[in-house]
Design an enzyme around this catalytic site. Structure first.
Site, PDB file in Angstrom:
ATOM      1  N   THR A 224       1.944  11.129   4.699  1.00 63.69           N
ATOM      2  CA  THR A 224       2.406   9.730   4.741  1.00 63.69           C
ATOM      3  C   THR A 224       3.794   9.600   5.365  1.00 63.69           C
ATOM      4  O   THR A 224       4.278   8.501   5.536  1.00 63.69           O
ATOM      5  CB  THR A 224       2.385   9.043   3.348  1.00 63.69           C
ATOM      6  OG1 THR A 224       3.335   9.666   2.495  1.00 63.69           O
ATOM      7  CG2 THR A 224       0.996   9.103   2.729  1.00 63.69           C
TER       8      THR A 224
ATOM      9  N   SER B  26      -1.353 -10.586  -3.784  1.00 59.65           N
ATOM     10  CA  SER B  26       0.044 -10.554  -4.209  1.00 59.65           C
ATOM     11  C   SER B  26       0.879 -11.637  -3.542  1.00 59.65           C
ATOM     12  O   SER B  26       2.054 -11.780  -3.832  1.00 59.65           O
ATOM     13  CB  SER B  26       0.643  -9.178  -3.915  1.00 59.65           C
ATOM     14  OG  SER B  26       0.394  -8.811  -2.588  1.00 59.65           O
TER      15      SER B  26
ATOM     16  N   ARG C 176      -5.994   2.250  18.398  1.00 58.46           N
ATOM     17  CA  ARG C 176      -5.575   3.567  18.904  1.00 58.46           C
ATOM     18  C   ARG C 176      -6.268   4.005  20.183  1.00 58.46           C
ATOM     19  O   ARG C 176      -5.650   4.596  21.063  1.00 58.46           O
ATOM     20  CB  ARG C 176      -5.825   4.643  17.843  1.00 58.46           C
ATOM     21  CG  ARG C 176      -4.819   4.675  16.745  1.00 58.46           C
ATOM     22  CD  ARG C 176      -5.125   5.817  15.786  1.00 58.46           C
ATOM     23  NE  ARG C 176      -4.445   5.622  14.510  1.00 58.46           N
ATOM     24  CZ  ARG C 176      -4.922   6.033  13.343  1.00 58.46           C
ATOM     25  NH1 ARG C 176      -6.094   6.654  13.296  1.00 58.46           N
ATOM     26  NH2 ARG C 176      -4.246   5.821  12.244  1.00 58.46           N
TER      27      ARG C 176
ATOM     28  N   CYS D  14      -3.407  10.644  10.463  1.00 58.42           N
ATOM     29  CA  CYS D  14      -2.484  11.552   9.765  1.00 58.42           C
ATOM     30  C   CYS D  14      -2.771  13.027  10.038  1.00 58.42           C
ATOM     31  O   CYS D  14      -1.834  13.832  10.121  1.00 58.42           O
ATOM     32  CB  CYS D  14      -2.519  11.282   8.266  1.00 58.42           C
ATOM     33  SG  CYS D  14      -4.168  11.091   7.577  1.00 58.42           S
TER      34      CYS D  14
ATOM     35  N   ARG E 100     -11.421  16.752   1.466  1.00 61.04           N
ATOM     36  CA  ARG E 100     -10.394  16.210   0.580  1.00 61.04           C
ATOM     37  C   ARG E 100     -10.213  17.188  -0.575  1.00 61.04           C
ATOM     38  O   ARG E 100     -11.190  17.574  -1.219  1.00 61.04           O
ATOM     39  CB  ARG E 100     -10.868  14.863   0.022  1.00 61.04           C
ATOM     40  CG  ARG E 100      -9.836  14.144  -0.822  1.00 61.04           C
ATOM     41  CD  ARG E 100      -8.794  13.428  -0.016  1.00 61.04           C
ATOM     42  NE  ARG E 100      -9.346  12.286   0.710  1.00 61.04           N
ATOM     43  CZ  ARG E 100      -8.706  11.647   1.687  1.00 61.04           C
ATOM     44  NH1 ARG E 100      -7.497  12.024   2.071  1.00 61.04           N
ATOM     45  NH2 ARG E 100      -9.279  10.640   2.308  1.00 61.04           N
TER      46      ARG E 100
ATOM     47  N   SER F 248      -3.269  11.115  -1.075  1.00 62.96           N
ATOM     48  CA  SER F 248      -2.555   9.914  -0.645  1.00 62.96           C
ATOM     49  C   SER F 248      -3.061   9.415   0.700  1.00 62.96           C
ATOM     50  O   SER F 248      -2.844   8.253   1.040  1.00 62.96           O
ATOM     51  CB  SER F 248      -1.045  10.171  -0.590  1.00 62.96           C
ATOM     52  OG  SER F 248      -0.741  11.220   0.302  1.00 62.96           O
ATOM     53  N   GLY F 249      -3.746  10.275   1.446  1.00 61.33           N
ATOM     54  CA  GLY F 249      -4.350   9.826   2.696  1.00 61.33           C
ATOM     55  C   GLY F 249      -5.410   8.761   2.500  1.00 61.33           C
ATOM     56  O   GLY F 249      -5.739   8.027   3.434  1.00 61.33           O
TER      57      GLY F 249
ATOM     58  N   HIS G 170      -1.165  17.283   4.196  1.00 59.74           N
ATOM     59  CA  HIS G 170      -2.421  17.690   4.827  1.00 59.74           C
ATOM     60  C   HIS G 170      -2.260  19.095   5.411  1.00 59.74           C
ATOM     61  O   HIS G 170      -1.222  19.428   5.984  1.00 59.74           O
ATOM     62  CB  HIS G 170      -2.783  16.735   5.962  1.00 59.74           C
ATOM     63  CG  HIS G 170      -3.351  15.421   5.521  1.00 59.74           C
ATOM     64  ND1 HIS G 170      -3.527  15.079   4.198  1.00 59.74           N
ATOM     65  CD2 HIS G 170      -3.822  14.352   6.238  1.00 59.74           C
ATOM     66  CE1 HIS G 170      -4.059  13.856   4.133  1.00 59.74           C
ATOM     67  NE2 HIS G 170      -4.250  13.400   5.346  1.00 59.74           N
TER      68      HIS G 170
ATOM     69  N   GLY H 185       0.816  -1.214   0.000  1.00 64.40           N
ATOM     70  CA  GLY H 185       0.000   0.000   0.000  1.00 64.40           C
ATOM     71  C   GLY H 185       0.849   1.263   0.000  1.00 64.40           C
ATOM     72  O   GLY H 185       2.084   1.214   0.016  1.00 64.40           O
TER      73      GLY H 185
END
Lengths: 349, 349, 349, 349
Positions: free
Chosen positions: A328, A41, A110, A149, A235, A179-180, A242, A14
């Site tokens: 990221t 994969s 979390r 993020c 977004r 990309s988030g 960000h 990812g």
């Protein structure tokens, strides 16, 4: 240190998985010895299975590693995880139970009471929570997480202010990068000439995680910081970086100068310890009227510095500013690696 | 009505000037008889001088009009102005002094004590301020302005809430479209893969204009609404359609249902009078979790409806929502035309 | 006409399926009575199953239609199909076998010897091929296809030139829009600040289809046009509107003026018959040096006109120009509907 | 080398000027000692006058340099120029006349009979043309130019093929990046959701420059290469990285394998001399079906390598491929610096 820790990457194909691999090339303490992914994969080499989406070429060392299922055992001393939420809880739990330290970027654990939600500059003392996990996982396994993020950026900018002046309330409005959402993530037809005013679960995460991160560890659990946090998330058509427009109300309202100084002077344990991934300054202030910008500032401090600009008095709360960081790197893979470096430095690994 | 009002467009070649022309094609009350611009296009026909940047073709009727300097006299009964700030004050003043009604989208006169800052659905009674201009301009000239493109959207969404529940504070964070900067405006290299956290003067305009618009006209002047307004403004990579993430604190906090009803049921004088450019509903609520979006909602009500979504309780203020409207229609040319239609209906033209 | 044909849409929830539905609202000859999709939306109403991705609202009439599996029987007189390639061949074949006329936008049958690859302005006489299908499908079913979205634009621009001057070779380089890949289609991370120089199967389709379309029907089969076609295809960051840079070498090289006249004067059977979806002119020439542009020209002729500009002598072939058309209207749903209108007019439905 | 050459940058505040400065940081042979610009920035320091638009921070060393008018004398041994076309001819000529070597990226002198249009890997022997300039400029001044940003990429890819097999014709269709237009350059409203099929003068430059570059130097002048070149140029929504879809017809058609080998094996004088800015390989081949891509490949060889992919037989010409390179590095500032490095190595500076 005589030898490097051998690490496995869960969710290696990812976007965040690839950042882990990129950031661990030539890392002085860690080397990637195993890659795992939950998709189709498995059975291929990483070079065959993974389309490299970051700039430059896929690092040579990982190309021949076989992609394995994300389940123990893996040939490594610890795992970095960026698994999708739905499978993260079970998988990470099974690795911890099998004795692996799990350094997770996933949201699954979390908010668990006994799991540190760690930003090394902000709440390194929360590592003490690991004592609460001792009975749970045999064989020395445990779980440490990093925040969402956007939360990392916001909490990092708030931390020195909260320490110095006490924060009563924070209103954050985010403009978040593509990309988030991972890959393939956001469809191009949804974002060209457009903004999306919704990111699933994001507002709730920012509001809940921030008060845990800024909370006080009372030697057995975290007392949430007594502040109200409001988040609205969007977004925007940006690849990486960000941004958050932040307003803050203080218990003891500082002068603008004192507020700036608190941000500028902020240093913490990772800087003192000279951790490899720690930036020289966690927060950088830009004084130009049109900064920070994702394109110009996301790579500050090799992606680990939060850039803050447009600091002004606010007419509803006390002050406002705009924060930006690489989602990221500081917001995901770099955050987890810094967590691992801190655990090494503190003798927890 | 036996004949149409003859109108001149000041700043006719700009983005807003072109919207004026587009929206006035086949208008039942107005026809464009003069075009003026301050740039080097004078002496040419409009067809020669103006590169048409809106969809479709330049309307036939204006092609052969000569582009004139923006100074009286012009062959028209009133002028619509969207001149750049620096020259607007002198030019609009000279037209008013020469007896022309000036319906202005420029910022020059908005905050003048005797000038209505008009949104017909919100504060039509502010037209009473025109009595204060009587002594100033001989020959019946006067100036009416519409607000900044973001302010209109925010004030329109706040108006029914303020009327019903009283607003103590509003925190607005905008994500604004490129057309708001005019043409050529924002350089493509500045906005590709980027966000700009700064729009010159915008935050100040939103904060100042909103309290004037929502203020009370006491028959001689406007008493600003007793509320605090905070604005943070960003430019995003969207062609048309301004968005604002809004939080509101009320004097009398309503239930979520009552708040929704106040927005949904909002109708005002333009709807009662059936003004040509007035939308059936000034505010439309979307219930999908990912709306409003610029691309999907900017053309609601032919660009005159403000779309509101994501209405939620807020943990710092009372409620939050996201508003969106077309910045060069409801936020500029359409706003001015609706102002002119109201003046006609009230016998002021 | 006393009543409308009842049509079913196969692949109704996709991008082209939605265009079919949009274009058939208030169509004088067709009404949508059935919608089918191969995805997990079966069992829901169309309003529940389909996220509407075009501007404006989902048409009311289709909201309550149940989404059915794409298999006969369906409650309709004919079907429009835009199914994915993998399932189109079997599904469309089964509808034809069950007696339905199949008007297909899919690629499955395009190159079959007995299937017309139809652009009504270009090769309406290819409908004669339907005689070859008579033995194949009982009950009066048959299959008519329209070309690939880029091919239509290129073949339509070449048609009057080939008729007048004979084309020996055509070199086409495309810059194609995101909607051509369907939804979700191209990932935003792949196209922001980027171009993709590959679209699976596209170059081969353009090269093969063009010579069939421009071929001669000799009353039993199509003799491919004796010309060489070269295509290089690129995906660019544009929502709608395919562009092609085209060079042409002629058997009888015309003057620039004659070439222009052949394009400008082109009219054909759909224009003569006044078909509902046919544009007044199939080809429009723009003389500005920077046209055509996707954003400004894709909606010409309500999306059915091909806009041609930058006509110049070429130093390797004879002439070059740039063509542009709307890829999901003239290039897909509009193409199929025009095909159906032609079949009605010719008494084939 | 005992000391570095002192260089002045003409047009230092522009996009290419900034690239010059970035690429010359820590250069082993050159140091920037003077900056000049024709705009209103004169009288300020470079740090005050120039808004840095590249990633990272403005290099420290140039911040305190005063911005001077672009006219001799300047405190330097040679000048790099990227002045706008209109003023380049007079200004560069005056520097040459004053005895300065002028290494120019401007188009003004490129097609002059006595001026080398230099790509060190392709036509280093064209430096011999400098003998023709001896009488013209007293005091040892001279002018060397590099080609247009698209031409460099195309000519570099063609060079080994022309050398080995002879090229009769080349058809190139470009998709060019925004930075090629400088700053502010293309307006964002013109390129969002759009393509521009026109770049002023670009097609003519590619067609004319390519045959000069690939021409033969007969010891007194350049005999243009006997090939036809056709260019169609488009601006796409990409920040950096020009792409060209290229077809080639050969005098002696090679096998696909021989063609690939000629590209892959290409090395030239800059590689032999180990020039600082020369990439290890001038041309890199990517075998993935969807490469090259601007975002992924523009930085190959630190921006100096041309990436070639999609090599295929062509049905109209002999072969086709897609080329990509960084337009402000290999296509502008890097090109000029490599030219200067070659001149140093050959004792011409």
């Amino acid at each position: 240190m005589s030898r490097k820790y051998r690490v496995g990457i869960l969710g290696a194909t990812g976007m965040v998985g690839q950042r882990f691999i990129e950031l661990l090339v030539d890392h002085p303490q860690f080397e990637v010895t195993a890659v795992a992914a939950s998709d189709r994969s498995q059975g291929k080499t990483f070079g065959e299975a993974c389309t490299w989406r970051l700039n430059g070429e896929m690092p040579t060392a990982v190309r021949t590693l076989p992609v394995q299922p994300p389940a123990p055992p893996l040939d490594c001393d610890l795992v970095f995880s960026s698994l999708p939420g739905e499978i993260a809880r079970e998988t990470e739990g099974s690795f911890a139970a099998a004795g692996y330290p799990v350094i997770s970027n996933s949201s699954a654990f979390r908010m668990d009471e006994d799991v540190p939600l760690l930003i090394p500059e902000v709440n390194h003392e929360h590592i003490g929570l690991l004592e609460q996990q001792r009975g749970k996982y045999a064989k020395g396994g445990f779980i440490v997480t990093n925040p969402n993020c956007s939360t990392i950026m916001i909490a990092l900018a708030l931390a020195p202010l909260h320490a110095a002046f006490g924060i009563d309330a924070c209103v954050a409005t985010t403009l978040q990068a593509l990309s988030g959402a991972g890959y393939p993530g956001v469809a191009s037809l949804d974002i060209i000439d457009n903004v999306l005013p919704f990111i699933g679960g994001e507002e709730e995460k920012i509001e809940a995680e921030t008060v845990k991160i800024l909370g006080r560890f009372n030697e057995s659990r975290i007392e949430p910081a007594p502040m109200a946090v409001s988040a609205q998330c969007h977004r925007v058509n940006v690849a990486d970086g960000h941004m958050a427009a932040v307003r803050v109300k203080f218990a003891r309202k500082p002068s603008l100068e004192n507020l700036r100084d608190a941000l500028t002077d902020f240093r913490s344990l990772p800087q003192e310890l000279g951790l490899h991934t720690a930036p020289a300054a966690p927060i950088a202030i830009r004084d130009e009227e049109n900064r920070p910008q994702p394109k110009l500032d996301r790579d500050a401090g090799r992606g680990m510095t939060v850039t803050v600009g447009r600091i002004k008095p606010d007419s509803v709360l006390d002050y406002r500013f705009v924060a930006l960081s690489h989602n990221t790197i500081r917001g995901a893979a770099g955050a987890a690696i810094l967590n691992a470096e801190l655990l090494v430095a503190l003798g927890r690994l």
